[in-house]
Scaffold this active site. Structure first.
Site, PDB file in Angstrom:
ATOM      1  N   ASP A  23       0.883  -1.171   0.000  1.00  0.00           N
ATOM      2  CA  ASP A  23       0.000   0.000   0.000  1.00  0.00           C
ATOM      3  C   ASP A  23       0.921   1.220   0.000  1.00  0.00           C
ATOM      4  O   ASP A  23       1.732   1.388   0.927  1.00  0.00           O
ATOM      5  CB  ASP A  23      -0.881  -0.045   1.259  1.00  0.00           C
ATOM      6  CG  ASP A  23      -1.855   1.121   1.305  1.00  0.00           C
ATOM      7  OD1 ASP A  23      -1.520   2.207   0.789  1.00  0.00           O
ATOM      8  OD2 ASP A  23      -2.947   0.943   1.879  1.00  0.00           O
ATOM      9  N   TYR A  41     -10.954  14.771  -5.287  1.00  0.00           N
ATOM     10  CA  TYR A  41     -10.146  14.215  -6.385  1.00  0.00           C
ATOM     11  C   TYR A  41      -9.432  15.341  -7.146  1.00  0.00           C
ATOM     12  O   TYR A  41      -8.236  15.256  -7.447  1.00  0.00           O
ATOM     13  CB  TYR A  41     -11.081  13.438  -7.310  1.00  0.00           C
ATOM     14  CG  TYR A  41     -10.417  12.705  -8.445  1.00  0.00           C
ATOM     15  CD1 TYR A  41      -9.663  11.555  -8.214  1.00  0.00           C
ATOM     16  CD2 TYR A  41     -10.566  13.132  -9.772  1.00  0.00           C
ATOM     17  CE1 TYR A  41      -9.079  10.857  -9.268  1.00  0.00           C
ATOM     18  CE2 TYR A  41      -9.990  12.451 -10.828  1.00  0.00           C
ATOM     19  CZ  TYR A  41      -9.248  11.316 -10.567  1.00  0.00           C
ATOM     20  OH  TYR A  41      -8.671  10.628 -11.608  1.00  0.00           O
ATOM     21  N   LYS A  44      -5.477  15.960  -7.733  1.00  0.00           N
ATOM     22  CA  LYS A  44      -4.874  15.965  -9.069  1.00  0.00           C
ATOM     23  C   LYS A  44      -4.284  17.343  -9.407  1.00  0.00           C
ATOM     24  O   LYS A  44      -3.275  17.440 -10.113  1.00  0.00           O
ATOM     25  CB  LYS A  44      -5.901  15.527 -10.116  1.00  0.00           C
ATOM     26  CG  LYS A  44      -6.374  14.075  -9.936  1.00  0.00           C
ATOM     27  CD  LYS A  44      -5.226  13.089 -10.040  1.00  0.00           C
ATOM     28  CE  LYS A  44      -5.698  11.651 -10.038  1.00  0.00           C
ATOM     29  NZ  LYS A  44      -4.596  10.666 -10.148  1.00  0.00           N
TER      30      LYS A  44
HETATM   31  P1  NAI Z   1      -8.302   1.756 -11.339  1.00  0.00           P
HETATM   32  O1  NAI Z   1      -9.168   1.990 -10.157  1.00  0.00           O
HETATM   33  O2  NAI Z   1      -8.806   0.817 -12.388  1.00  0.00           O
HETATM   34  O3  NAI Z   1      -6.862   1.227 -10.867  1.00  0.00           O
HETATM   35  C1  NAI Z   1      -6.126   1.842  -9.841  1.00  0.00           C
HETATM   36  C2  NAI Z   1      -5.171   0.838  -9.222  1.00  0.00           C
HETATM   37  O4  NAI Z   1      -4.507   1.491  -8.154  1.00  0.00           O
HETATM   38  C3  NAI Z   1      -5.880  -0.393  -8.651  1.00  0.00           C
HETATM   39  O5  NAI Z   1      -5.245  -1.574  -9.070  1.00  0.00           O
HETATM   40  C4  NAI Z   1      -5.748  -0.176  -7.146  1.00  0.00           C
HETATM   41  O6  NAI Z   1      -5.718  -1.401  -6.403  1.00  0.00           O
HETATM   42  C5  NAI Z   1      -4.444   0.597  -7.062  1.00  0.00           C
HETATM   43  N1  NAI Z   1      -4.342   1.310  -5.779  1.00  0.00           N
HETATM   44  C6  NAI Z   1      -5.307   2.063  -5.190  1.00  0.00           C
HETATM   45  N2  NAI Z   1      -4.869   2.494  -3.996  1.00  0.00           N
HETATM   46  C7  NAI Z   1      -3.609   2.013  -3.829  1.00  0.00           C
HETATM   47  C8  NAI Z   1      -2.653   2.125  -2.789  1.00  0.00           C
HETATM   48  N3  NAI Z   1      -2.915   2.779  -1.661  1.00  0.00           N
HETATM   49  N4  NAI Z   1      -1.467   1.504  -2.937  1.00  0.00           N
HETATM   50  C9  NAI Z   1      -1.185   0.817  -4.087  1.00  0.00           C
HETATM   51  N5  NAI Z   1      -2.067   0.683  -5.090  1.00  0.00           N
HETATM   52  C10 NAI Z   1      -3.263   1.268  -4.971  1.00  0.00           C
HETATM   53  O7  NAI Z   1      -7.991   3.199 -11.944  1.00  0.00           O
HETATM   54  P2  NAI Z   1      -7.649   3.652 -13.446  1.00  0.00           P
HETATM   55  O8  NAI Z   1      -8.886   4.087 -14.121  1.00  0.00           O
HETATM   56  O9  NAI Z   1      -6.792   2.639 -14.111  1.00  0.00           O
HETATM   57  O10 NAI Z   1      -6.798   4.975 -13.153  1.00  0.00           O
HETATM   58  C11 NAI Z   1      -5.389   4.984 -12.980  1.00  0.00           C
HETATM   59  C12 NAI Z   1      -4.926   6.395 -12.721  1.00  0.00           C
HETATM   60  O11 NAI Z   1      -5.367   7.261 -13.771  1.00  0.00           O
HETATM   61  C13 NAI Z   1      -5.479   6.998 -11.435  1.00  0.00           C
HETATM   62  O12 NAI Z   1      -4.493   7.806 -10.825  1.00  0.00           O
HETATM   63  C14 NAI Z   1      -6.639   7.848 -11.927  1.00  0.00           C
HETATM   64  O13 NAI Z   1      -6.946   8.889 -11.030  1.00  0.00           O
HETATM   65  C15 NAI Z   1      -6.082   8.365 -13.241  1.00  0.00           C
HETATM   66  N6  NAI Z   1      -7.118   8.799 -14.182  1.00  0.00           N
HETATM   67  C16 NAI Z   1      -8.022   7.921 -14.724  1.00  0.00           C
HETATM   68  C17 NAI Z   1      -8.979   8.371 -15.637  1.00  0.00           C
HETATM   69  C18 NAI Z   1      -9.968   7.450 -16.288  1.00  0.00           C
HETATM   70  O14 NAI Z   1     -10.756   7.909 -17.140  1.00  0.00           O
HETATM   71  N7  NAI Z   1      -9.987   6.158 -15.975  1.00  0.00           N
HETATM   72  C19 NAI Z   1      -9.074   9.779 -16.002  1.00  0.00           C
HETATM   73  C20 NAI Z   1      -8.096  10.627 -15.350  1.00  0.00           C
HETATM   74  C21 NAI Z   1      -7.163  10.139 -14.492  1.00  0.00           C
END
Ligand code: NAI
Length: 446
Positions: free
Chosen positions: A260, A352, A356
């Site tokens: 984490d 959020y 960001k």
């Molecule tokens: P997701 O929710 O599918 O994946 C995020 C991953 O981070 C998960 O595997 C989760 O277990 C891990 N995670 C969460 N907290 C954690 C911690 N404390 N320690 C270690 N790992 C941790 O999210 P997604 O959609 O793949 O997004 C990835 C990044 O892109 C994020 O930072 C999100 O804010 C950013 N983002 C996503 C957008 C979208 O449209 N999906 C748009 C803008 C930004």
């Protein structure tokens, strides 16, 4: 996630219907495939400065079919508009109108790329007006392009030539399918950058990269893309995602670290793991992030704090450990995930957007610190990306989010991963402290 509408309007009946009804007509985007040409069709380099001449010569050396003058009705792959010497707004007319005459010849998935100087680098009002005019011009033109074509710009700091390694790296990124969902954006090149070892198809060979939040979504795609580009990988995610993390690590032949990132000492754990298993680390991608959406009136302490802690506070602590470590000294790269929500704001996302926005502030202030080691730190701000996160948005809102950009579709995780891989590469060494949006030119926000 599939976008059925895009498939529908790219078939005979659907295409005609969408045209008749004036509905959005998103095109299939040209995406990078290793081994394929950088761009198909001639590249018109417009401009008569020494910078334009030397850029054209470089592009010829890449085996591109370069034109210095348009050939009427010849289908073009790209138009490069070199405006590095404009000193008054009137100077724009000549080159811009030549481009206007060639625009109808730009093929599907084509590119328009400006090369100019930042308005902030001159004290002369007329020159600043001309330079800032390029900004407004390019952003408007990008909104007029169709059939998956995009418009982007390279901004060169005073002592940076159009043919410096990082200028050329930005040019290559914009020309290629790696930038499919980047539209209406500028990359500022502040240093020359250099990495003679860089090869376009495996720019990360010999580098060890850490990706947080790599068990799924965008993080897993970043891992696959960095692996494709030659990196050795350390993948980090929470213990609860351990099985999925192991599966991705197997796929990319990397190692998994269940951690984490908010745990005290997380930065040192990451460094120790990378040193013990791979002999060091060169690249860190801060991708792990969460949303806990609520209107501010309904926000509680836990929702606010968890988002700030994971999305920005943990990154600050990890960076502190990285910058203090002797194992993170060889042209280090950090790339962090921001979001267009942090730029334009988003209802229900005060926590959020604060986190960001925080990422962007952190990147700006860390840039000079990491530059002292020949390194860079940048952020990528995705817009609407097709992931599990956006699949959960109610259907009408989701459809709105998808279409509200110049490319009229959501991006794919690979589009975000490509931008990150580019910023992590050696050739991008002259790009530092920047935020690159991967949003198809989202209609909200700057
Ligand atoms: P997701 O929710 O599918 O994946 C995020 C991953 O981070 C998960 O595997 C989760 O277990 C891990 N995670 C969460 N907290 C954690 C911690 N404390 N320690 C270690 N790992 C941790 O999210 P997604 O959609 O793949 O997004 C990835 C990044 O892109 C994020 O930072 C999100 O804010 C950013 N983002 C996503 C957008 C979208 O449209 N999906 C748009 C803008 C930004």
């Amino acid at each position: 996630m599939t976008d059925k509408y895009t498939q529908l309007v790219n078939q005979g009946l659907g295409r005609n219907l969408a045209k008749k009804l004036g509905l959005p007509q998103p095109a299939f985007l040209r995406r990078y495939q290793p081994g394929q040409p950088l761009i198909t069709g001639p590249v018109l380099v417009q401009g008569s400065t020494p910078g334009a001449d030397s850029l054209a010569a470089e592009l010829l050396a890449w085996d591109l079919d370069v034109r210095r003058h348009a050939v009427p009705r010849e289908r073009l792959g790209a138009i490069i508009l070199v405006l590095d010497d404009v000193v008054t707004p009137e100077d724009l007319a000549g080159p811009v109108l030549v481009v206007a005459a060639s625009l109808r010849d730009l093929g599907p998935g084509g590119r328009v790329i400006t090369v100019s100087r930042p308005a902030s680098d001159t004290a002369d009002p007329a020159a600043a007006a001309a330079r800032q005019g390029v900004d407004g011009f390019l952003r408007s033109l990008a909104k007029e392009l169709r059939r998956g074509a995009t418009g982007n710009g390279v901004l060169l700091a005073p002592d940076v030539a159009p043919t410096s390694p990082s200028s050329l790296a930005a040019m290559r990124f914009f020309l290629s399918g790696r930038s499919a969902f980047v539209d209406g954006q500028f990359i500022t090149v502040t240093g020359t950058g250099s990495d003679p070892q860089d090869t376009p198809d495996r720019p990360l060979a010999g580098r060890t990269a850490v990706v947080t939040g790599a068990a799924r979504g965008i993080g897993a795609e970043i891992a696959r893309t960095l692996h494709r580009d030659g990196a050795t990988l350390v993948l980090v995610d929470v213990p609860a995602a351990g099985d999925r993390l192991a599966a991705v690590a197997n796929e990319v032949r990397g190692t998994a670290l269940q951690l984490d990132i908010t745990t005290p000492g997380a930065g040192q754990r990451i460094i120790d793991h990378a040193v013990q298993r791979h002999g060091g680390l060169d690249v860190v991608i801060h991708n792990a992030g969460i949303t806990r959406d609520k209107l501010l009136a309904n926000m509680d302490e836990a929702k606010w704090n968890s988002v700030i802690n994971i999305n920005i506070a943990a990154q600050l602590r990890i960076n502190e450990a990285l910058l203090a470590s002797d194992h993170f000294r060889t042209a280090p790269r950090i790339v962090s995930l921001a979001s267009t929500s942090g730029i334009a704001g988003n209802r229900g996302q005060t926590n959020y957007a604060a986190s960001k926005g925080g990422v962007m502030g952190m990147v700006r202030a860390t840039a000079p610190l990491i530059a002292a080691y020949g390194g860079t730190i940048n952020a990528v701000a995705p817009g609407f990306i097709e992931t599990d996160m956006t699949a959960r948005i109610p259907v009408a809102l989701r459809e709105l989010g998808r279409r509200a950009n110049s490319l009229q579709q959501g991006g794919q995780p690979i589009d975000v991963a490509e931008a990150i891989a580019f910023l992590a590469s050696g050739a991008a060494g002259g790009i530092n402290g920047q935020v690159l949006r991967v949003c198809g030119q989202n209609l909200v926000g700057a």
